[in-house]
Design a protein around this motif. Structure first.
Motif, PDB file in Angstrom:
ATOM      1  N   PHE A  39       0.869  -1.112  -0.383  1.00 45.91           N
ATOM      2  CA  PHE A  39      -0.222  -0.117  -0.093  1.00 45.91           C
ATOM      3  C   PHE A  39       1.024   1.265  -0.087  1.00 45.91           C
ATOM      4  CE2 PHE A  39      -3.701  -2.039   1.909  1.00 45.91           C
ATOM      5  CZ  PHE A  39      -3.968  -2.340   0.927  1.00 45.91           C
ATOM      6  N   PHE A  40       2.280   1.224   0.547  1.00 43.13           N
ATOM      7  CA  PHE A  40       2.604   2.468   1.199  1.00 43.13           C
ATOM      8  C   PHE A  40       4.539   1.912  -0.081  1.00 43.13           C
ATOM      9  CE2 PHE A  40       0.357   0.867   4.668  1.00 43.13           C
ATOM     10  CZ  PHE A  40      -0.288   1.381   4.603  1.00 43.13           C
ATOM     11  N   GLU A  41       4.169   1.610  -1.369  1.00 44.15           N
ATOM     12  CA  GLU A  41       5.479   1.882  -1.442  1.00 44.15           C
ATOM     13  C   GLU A  41       5.363   2.757  -2.169  1.00 44.15           C
ATOM     14  OE1 GLU A  41       5.814  -1.970  -3.452  1.00 44.15           O
ATOM     15  OE2 GLU A  41       6.244  -3.438  -1.588  1.00 44.15           O
ATOM     16  N   GLN A  42       4.430   3.664  -2.872  1.00 40.61           N
ATOM     17  CA  GLN A  42       4.904   4.832  -3.849  1.00 40.61           C
ATOM     18  C   GLN A  42       4.658   6.281  -3.091  1.00 40.61           C
ATOM     19  OE1 GLN A  42       3.140   4.274  -7.697  1.00 40.61           O
ATOM     20  NE2 GLN A  42       2.147   2.332  -7.254  1.00 40.61           N
ATOM     21  N   ILE A  43       4.769   5.386  -1.760  1.00 42.22           N
ATOM     22  CA  ILE A  43       4.361   7.477  -0.866  1.00 42.22           C
ATOM     23  C   ILE A  43       6.152   8.074  -0.666  1.00 42.22           C
ATOM     24  CG2 ILE A  43       3.282   8.731   0.169  1.00 42.22           C
ATOM     25  CD1 ILE A  43       1.672   6.200   0.987  1.00 42.22           C
ATOM     26  N   PRO A  44       6.390   9.549  -1.499  1.00 42.60           N
ATOM     27  CA  PRO A  44       7.514   9.479  -0.917  1.00 42.60           C
ATOM     28  C   PRO A  44       7.705   9.876   0.773  1.00 42.60           C
ATOM     29  CG  PRO A  44       6.678  10.752  -2.636  1.00 42.60           C
ATOM     30  CD  PRO A  44       5.736  10.411  -1.703  1.00 42.60           C
ATOM     31  N   ASN A  45       9.189   9.970   1.097  1.00 41.04           N
ATOM     32  CA  ASN A  45       9.645   9.823   2.437  1.00 41.04           C
ATOM     33  C   ASN A  45       8.625   8.885   3.710  1.00 41.04           C
ATOM     34  OD1 ASN A  45      10.524  12.144   1.948  1.00 41.04           O
ATOM     35  ND2 ASN A  45       8.850  13.467   1.491  1.00 41.04           N
ATOM     36  N   VAL A  46       8.123   8.091   3.416  1.00 37.55           N
ATOM     37  CA  VAL A  46       7.495   6.892   3.782  1.00 37.55           C
ATOM     38  C   VAL A  46       7.690   5.929   4.431  1.00 37.55           C
ATOM     39  CG1 VAL A  46       5.156   5.569   4.138  1.00 37.55           C
ATOM     40  CG2 VAL A  46       5.199   8.072   3.675  1.00 37.55           C
ATOM     41  N   SER A  47       8.535   5.219   5.408  1.00 35.26           N
ATOM     42  CA  SER A  47       9.059   4.372   5.447  1.00 35.26           C
ATOM     43  C   SER A  47       8.366   3.114   5.793  1.00 35.26           C
ATOM     44  CB  SER A  47      10.726   4.243   6.437  1.00 35.26           C
ATOM     45  OG  SER A  47      10.071   4.602   7.287  1.00 35.26           O
ATOM     46  N   PHE A  48       8.396   1.422   5.967  1.00 37.43           N
ATOM     47  CA  PHE A  48       7.572   0.450   6.268  1.00 37.43           C
ATOM     48  C   PHE A  48       8.410   0.048   7.313  1.00 37.43           C
ATOM     49  CE2 PHE A  48       4.693  -3.467   6.478  1.00 37.43           C
ATOM     50  CZ  PHE A  48       4.042  -2.473   6.926  1.00 37.43           C
ATOM     51  N   PHE A  49       7.157  -0.181   8.453  1.00 33.15           N
ATOM     52  CA  PHE A  49       8.176  -0.876   9.625  1.00 33.15           C
ATOM     53  C   PHE A  49       6.996  -2.133   9.843  1.00 33.15           C
ATOM     54  CE2 PHE A  49       9.137  -2.118  14.301  1.00 33.15           C
ATOM     55  CZ  PHE A  49       9.972  -1.973  13.922  1.00 33.15           C
ATOM     56  N   ALA A  50       7.022  -3.592   9.645  1.00 28.61           N
ATOM     57  CA  ALA A  50       6.305  -4.611  10.093  1.00 28.61           C
ATOM     58  C   ALA A  50       6.538  -4.691  11.443  1.00 28.61           C
ATOM     59  CB  ALA A  50       6.921  -5.609   9.368  1.00 28.61           C
ATOM     60  N   PHE A  51       5.034  -5.096  11.910  1.00 25.15           N
ATOM     61  CA  PHE A  51       4.518  -5.406  13.425  1.00 25.15           C
ATOM     62  C   PHE A  51       4.544  -6.754  13.328  1.00 25.15           C
ATOM     63  CE2 PHE A  51       1.373  -6.698  16.159  1.00 25.15           C
ATOM     64  CZ  PHE A  51       1.790  -6.004  17.790  1.00 25.15           C
ATOM     65  N   ASP A  52       5.524  -7.359  13.751  1.00 28.84           N
ATOM     66  CA  ASP A  52       5.018  -9.084  13.544  1.00 28.84           C
ATOM     67  C   ASP A  52       3.783  -9.219  14.905  1.00 28.84           C
ATOM     68  OD1 ASP A  52       6.000 -11.912  13.346  1.00 28.84           O
ATOM     69  OD2 ASP A  52       8.217 -11.881  14.383  1.00 28.84           O
ATOM     70  N   LYS A  53       3.249  -9.649  15.141  1.00 33.63           N
ATOM     71  CA  LYS A  53       2.566  -9.566  16.156  1.00 33.63           C
ATOM     72  C   LYS A  53       1.853 -11.718  16.252  1.00 33.63           C
ATOM     73  CE  LYS A  53      -1.737 -10.812  12.483  1.00 33.63           C
ATOM     74  NZ  LYS A  53      -3.425 -11.282  12.867  1.00 33.63           N
ATOM     75  N   LYS A  54       2.443 -12.297  15.673  1.00 29.98           N
ATOM     76  CA  LYS A  54       2.860 -13.371  16.591  1.00 29.98           C
ATOM     77  C   LYS A  54       4.342 -13.816  16.640  1.00 29.98           C
ATOM     78  CE  LYS A  54      -0.780 -15.518  13.166  1.00 29.98           C
ATOM     79  NZ  LYS A  54      -1.000 -16.377  12.412  1.00 29.98           N
ATOM     80  N   GLY A  55       5.102 -13.246  16.462  1.00 26.42           N
ATOM     81  CA  GLY A  55       6.789 -13.293  16.519  1.00 26.42           C
ATOM     82  C   GLY A  55       7.712 -12.346  17.697  1.00 26.42           C
ATOM     83  N   LYS A  56       7.843 -11.848  17.503  1.00 29.01           N
ATOM     84  CA  LYS A  56       8.867 -10.601  18.195  1.00 29.01           C
ATOM     85  C   LYS A  56       7.951  -9.689  18.821  1.00 29.01           C
ATOM     86  CE  LYS A  56      11.353  -8.130  15.237  1.00 29.01           C
ATOM     87  NZ  LYS A  56      12.613  -7.515  14.397  1.00 29.01           N
ATOM     88  N   HIS A  57       7.252  -9.504  18.307  1.00 26.09           N
ATOM     89  CA  HIS A  57       5.847  -8.586  19.248  1.00 26.09           C
ATOM     90  C   HIS A  57       4.180  -9.099  19.499  1.00 26.09           C
ATOM     91  CE1 HIS A  57       8.253  -5.604  15.332  1.00 26.09           C
ATOM     92  NE2 HIS A  57       9.169  -5.866  16.556  1.00 26.09           N
ATOM     93  N   LYS A  58       5.145 -10.145  20.568  1.00 29.35           N
ATOM     94  CA  LYS A  58       3.717 -11.159  20.704  1.00 29.35           C
ATOM     95  C   LYS A  58       3.619 -10.725  21.965  1.00 29.35           C
ATOM     96  CE  LYS A  58       1.288 -15.345  20.942  1.00 29.35           C
ATOM     97  NZ  LYS A  58       1.566 -16.881  20.981  1.00 29.35           N
ATOM     98  N   GLY A  59       2.319  -9.558  22.309  1.00 27.37           N
ATOM     99  CA  GLY A  59       2.302 -10.080  23.885  1.00 27.37           C
ATOM    100  C   GLY A  59       2.848  -8.504  23.945  1.00 27.37           C
ATOM    101  N   PHE A  60       2.616  -8.441  26.295  1.00 31.53           N
ATOM    102  CA  PHE A  60       2.749  -6.825  26.477  1.00 31.53           C
ATOM    103  C   PHE A  60       4.646  -6.625  26.500  1.00 31.53           C
ATOM    104  CE2 PHE A  60       4.225  -4.649  30.007  1.00 31.53           C
ATOM    105  CZ  PHE A  60       3.450  -3.332  30.220  1.00 31.53           C
ATOM    106  N   PHE A  61       5.300  -7.386  27.232  1.00 26.57           N
ATOM    107  CA  PHE A  61       6.569  -7.442  26.429  1.00 26.57           C
ATOM    108  C   PHE A  61       7.180  -7.515  25.131  1.00 26.57           C
ATOM    109  CE2 PHE A  61       6.300  -9.882  30.307  1.00 26.57           C
ATOM    110  CZ  PHE A  61       7.261  -8.675  31.446  1.00 26.57           C
ATOM    111  N   GLY A  62       6.228  -8.090  24.274  1.00 28.72           N
ATOM    112  CA  GLY A  62       6.598  -7.524  22.418  1.00 28.72           C
ATOM    113  C   GLY A  62       6.705  -6.218  21.822  1.00 28.72           C
ATOM    114  N   LEU A  63       5.511  -5.351  22.533  1.00 31.99           N
ATOM    115  CA  LEU A  63       4.982  -4.511  22.410  1.00 31.99           C
ATOM    116  C   LEU A  63       6.007  -3.441  22.673  1.00 31.99           C
ATOM    117  CD1 LEU A  63       1.479  -3.826  23.222  1.00 31.99           C
ATOM    118  CD2 LEU A  63       2.686  -4.169  21.247  1.00 31.99           C
ATOM    119  N   PHE A  64       6.918  -3.605  24.550  1.00 32.50           N
ATOM    120  CA  PHE A  64       8.334  -2.854  24.448  1.00 32.50           C
ATOM    121  C   PHE A  64       9.379  -3.299  23.691  1.00 32.50           C
ATOM    122  CE2 PHE A  64       6.061  -2.056  28.425  1.00 32.50           C
ATOM    123  CZ  PHE A  64       6.720  -1.147  29.361  1.00 32.50           C
ATOM    124  N   ARG A  65       9.419  -4.383  23.361  1.00 31.34           N
ATOM    125  CA  ARG A  65      11.025  -4.540  22.319  1.00 31.34           C
ATOM    126  C   ARG A  65      10.542  -3.704  20.879  1.00 31.34           C
ATOM    127  NH1 ARG A  65      10.048  -9.938  22.479  1.00 31.34           N
ATOM    128  NH2 ARG A  65      11.637  -9.905  23.301  1.00 31.34           N
TER     129      ARG A  65
END
Length: 332
Positions: A39-65
């Protein structure tokens, strides 16, 4: 930050595109599920950061990470365009770190007034796009959404052309499904729409996903040379490219409508249990392109914000949108 669902993430695109145009010196990092990166690949000055809900960003401590990973990018402000538990936690951590934060006001009380069966206050509410723009205004970046710019049509790859053919006629996209049945146009009426359009010099592409939907789409396209189901034949990025080359998209109140609209494609939507007044109409589309069920016959409409509430006696509300109306609007 906006994690899901597909249509909701697509609705952030016109706002971020306006921001990028009006504040070209500002860098934006969009945090979302990896699937939505195209969705965001053609917008200038916008970079994408992938949220890994089933992996490293899972749960409360994952949000801190997640926060510590984002902090490395020298974030100055955090715009919460989701306003759910996950994003609230991240927002609070940024606020405690003395960063500016703001969030989208979803207007739940207002929406309840529009959808409740009794004492309904039927009026147009601010659009999702306006609500998102208000977030950036709170952060010190007022936005003007009245003069949008859309991306140029992408040149279709040879792989896509091998499936859809060269464009020598008008291309119509039809996305006949939605998450909830109360937002789906009756199949027998949709068949009438497709069969009538197929008699003309149009090429019609059917969009959907999942085994059951693919089976239905194959049935709808069977025996018609100018009706092609692309479900399961194109990947998500290729579908976006194809949608960007359509002349018009016919969709329910669902994600495909917002993808088409964010690309500047004329988009016609059909409305059952929900209603454009709730703020979810596709971006920059005239209200005339939204064909709605008859509220004189079904006065409790809209019955819910997302179409997930069933009301007895309202199962056939969308039958008041006649196939003739849909066809005439597409041809127009």
């Amino acid at each position: 930050m906006r994690l899901s669902a597909m249509g909701d993430v697509a609705m952030t695109v016109p706002v971020l595109r306006a921001f990028s145009k009006q504040y070209p010196e500002i860098k934006i990092t969009i945090i979302s599920n990896l699937f939505f990166q195209p969705f965001f690949e053609q917008i200038p000055n916008v970079s994408f950061f992938a949220f890994d809900k089933k992996g490293k960003h899972k749960g409360f401590f994952g949000l801190f990470r997640l926060f510590f990973e984002l902090r490395k990018q020298n974030i100055d402000a955090f715009a919460d365009l989701h306003n759910v538990l996950r994003s609230k936690v991240v927002r609070i951590i940024f606020a405690l770190s003395r960063k500016k934060t703001a969030f989208t006001n979803k207007g739940r009380n207002e929406k309840n007034e529009v959808t409740r069966p009794e004492n309904k206050i039927f009026r147009p509410l601010p659009t999702v796009f306006e609500r998102h723009a208000n977030v950036f205004q709170k952060l010190g970046f007022p936005l003007d959404l009245s003069k949008p710019e859309f991306p140029e049509k992408q040149i279709l790859t040879s792989e896509i052309i091998s499936i859809v053919g060269e464009k020598t006629e008008n291309w119509i996209g039809i996305a006949p499904f939605a998450q909830h049945d109360s937002k789906v146009y009756p199949l027998d009426l949709m068949i009438q729409v497709i069969e009538e359009l197929a008699k003309n010099n149009y090429k019609i592409f059917l969009f959907g996903g999942g085994k059951k939907e693919i089976e239905v789409l194959n049935l709808l396209s069977n025996g018609k040379e100018n009706v092609i189901s692309v479900a399961g034949k194109l990947n998500f990025n290729q579908e976006i490219q194809l949608i960007g080359n359509l002349d018009v998209m016919l969709s329910m109140d669902s994600g495909n409508a917002h993808i088409a609209a964010m690309l500047g494609i004329k988009t016609i939507t059909l409305w059952g249990a929900t209603h454009p007044f709730l703020g979810f109409a596709p971006f920059f589309q005239p209200i005339e392109n939204a064909l709605m069920s008859d509220r004189n016959l079904y006065p409790k409409l809209p019955t819910s914000v997302y179409g997930n509430k069933k009301v007895d006696g309202y199962q056939d509300a969308m039958r008041t949108i006649l196939p003739k109306q849909v066809i005439e609007k597409i041809v127009q």
